[in-house]
Design an enzyme around this catalytic site. Sequence first.
Site, short mmCIF file in Angstrom:
data_model
loop_
_atom_site.label_atom_id
_atom_site.label_comp_id
_atom_site.label_asym_id
_atom_site.label_seq_id
_atom_site.Cartn_x
_atom_site.Cartn_y
_atom_site.Cartn_z
N ASP A 139 -7.59 1.71 5.93
CA ASP A 139 -6.82 0.62 5.32
C ASP A 139 -6.85 -0.61 6.24
OD1 ASP A 139 -5.34 -0.37 3.16
OD2 ASP A 139 -3.49 -0.17 4.30
N HIS A 146 -0.15 -12.39 4.44
CA HIS A 146 0.64 -11.17 4.63
C HIS A 146 0.87 -10.91 6.12
CE1 HIS A 146 2.05 -7.06 4.21
NE2 HIS A 146 1.07 -6.64 4.98
N GLU A 211 2.38 -1.99 -1.75
CA GLU A 211 1.42 -2.96 -1.22
C GLU A 211 0.33 -3.17 -2.25
OE1 GLU A 211 0.13 -1.76 2.74
OE2 GLU A 211 1.85 -2.81 3.63
N ASP A 245 -0.77 0.83 -1.84
CA ASP A 245 -0.62 1.54 -0.56
C ASP A 245 0.88 1.57 -0.23
OD1 ASP A 245 -1.34 2.71 1.89
OD2 ASP A 245 -1.26 0.76 2.89
N GLN A 252 8.16 2.62 9.27
CA GLN A 252 7.08 1.84 9.90
C GLN A 252 7.59 1.05 11.11
OE1 GLN A 252 5.14 -0.85 7.16
NE2 GLN A 252 3.68 -1.59 8.69
N THR A 371 -2.81 -5.49 2.14
CA THR A 371 -1.96 -6.20 1.19
C THR A 371 -2.52 -7.58 0.91
OG1 THR A 371 -0.09 -5.03 2.09
CG2 THR A 371 0.39 -6.97 0.78
MN MN Z 1 -1.81 -1.24 3.38
#
Ligand code: MN
Length: 440
Positions: A139, A146, A211, A245, A252, A371
């Site tokens: 990813d 973003h 996302e 996602d 996080q 994103t």
């Molecule tokens: Mn992502």
Amino acid sequence: MNSLNRTHDPGARSWVAAANEPLCDFPIQNLPYGVFRTSSQEPFHAGVAIGDSVLDLGRLHASGLLDGLALQAASACLDATLNRFMAMGAPAWQALRHAAFDLLNANAAPETVDAARKCLVLQTAVEHAVPVAIGDYTDYFTSIHHAINGGLLLDPAYKLARAFQWLPMAYHGRASSIGMTGHQFPRPHGQVLDETTGTPVYRPTRRLDFELELGVFVGRENALGEPVGITEAEDSVFGICLLNDWSARDIQAWEMTPLGPFQAKNFASTLSPWIVTLEALAPFRSAVERVLDGPAVLPYLDSPANRERGAFDIRLKVSVETAAMRASGSDPRVLCTTNFAHQYWTVAQMLTHHTAGGCNLRVGDLLGTGTISDPQPENAGSLIELSQAGRKPLDLGNGEERSFVEDGDKIILQGWCERGDFRRIGFGSNFATVTPARQI
Ligand code: MN
């Protein structure tokens, strides 16, 4: 890069009437691939979306309507995943696309139409599966909008990482929890820093987010130790779909320094059922945007073709349908609209950089674009940006507000391309619903 050919002719029409509707995602110029079945007794196998129907490649293989490379390609499409077909390479992808185009064309001979019609099933009658056996999932983090807006919300002292404008950043993700549109998953538990006590606790996430991303499928492997140059990078791409996602922002924020996201991202990701090929996207290429003054790209990530046509003009939209909206029968509320052309790094640059140290990509690997946030912050591709980390909840217009995703919310991603006289093509829809956390 693919050049334009007869399958992009905006005047082409199909005898499948719904394919000719102006807002249909699946006109004869699109022809995306997916995997489906019509009952639990039937094995999953591949099909092509056309109008409101699916061209069943299993039935087509048996119909006698195909020959040569297109017939061999359809034979690989009897599998439950597209991997063997993808591994046949671009000539096979093109042969099957062009054969399907001719069979579905309004100018096809009446006996061809009669035989091909027997290979159609309605999209409303099919169940989809993840269309590819995904080996590795990487990813990326390639939207500068973003990166800046989202970074500041996780940490007020955030500065755009110096490397962001030098290389397409990424982390190695998790393939096993990638699901198909329509799936439901429980709100994940995780370790988060409790705001009131300042100590870590284990509990369901309170900051579940979506996302908005695109998923890029690798269709050609490179040998270990042999990087893929920027001019050949797109030859390794089979096609693109919509990717959500899912992310747990409180998990996080606590876990990601210094190694990056882990539990915050590995509980669920959602794919749309149809993979739109790069050949179908050929009319919708555009020049790379560079919005901030930044360094020139290093030569291994640069080419005239990438600069001039490396981006994709793909329009994107995210909506939410809350449980209350479902109960009252009201329409989903649009959360953002943007365009993939705003991304700082291109698909070709992502792929080339991935292999630059000799890493071998394999057929079926998935690259998430990161994103996709619009230059306008009110059209960001995640709720943490849209609600400013919960400081400004979104008014959904029905008495409800959202800072993050709530139980029962269905998040819907849509994408489409339209430009000039070319026929509009779409990606269909990607949706999934979050259910309450499991009791632990
Ligand atoms: Mn992502």
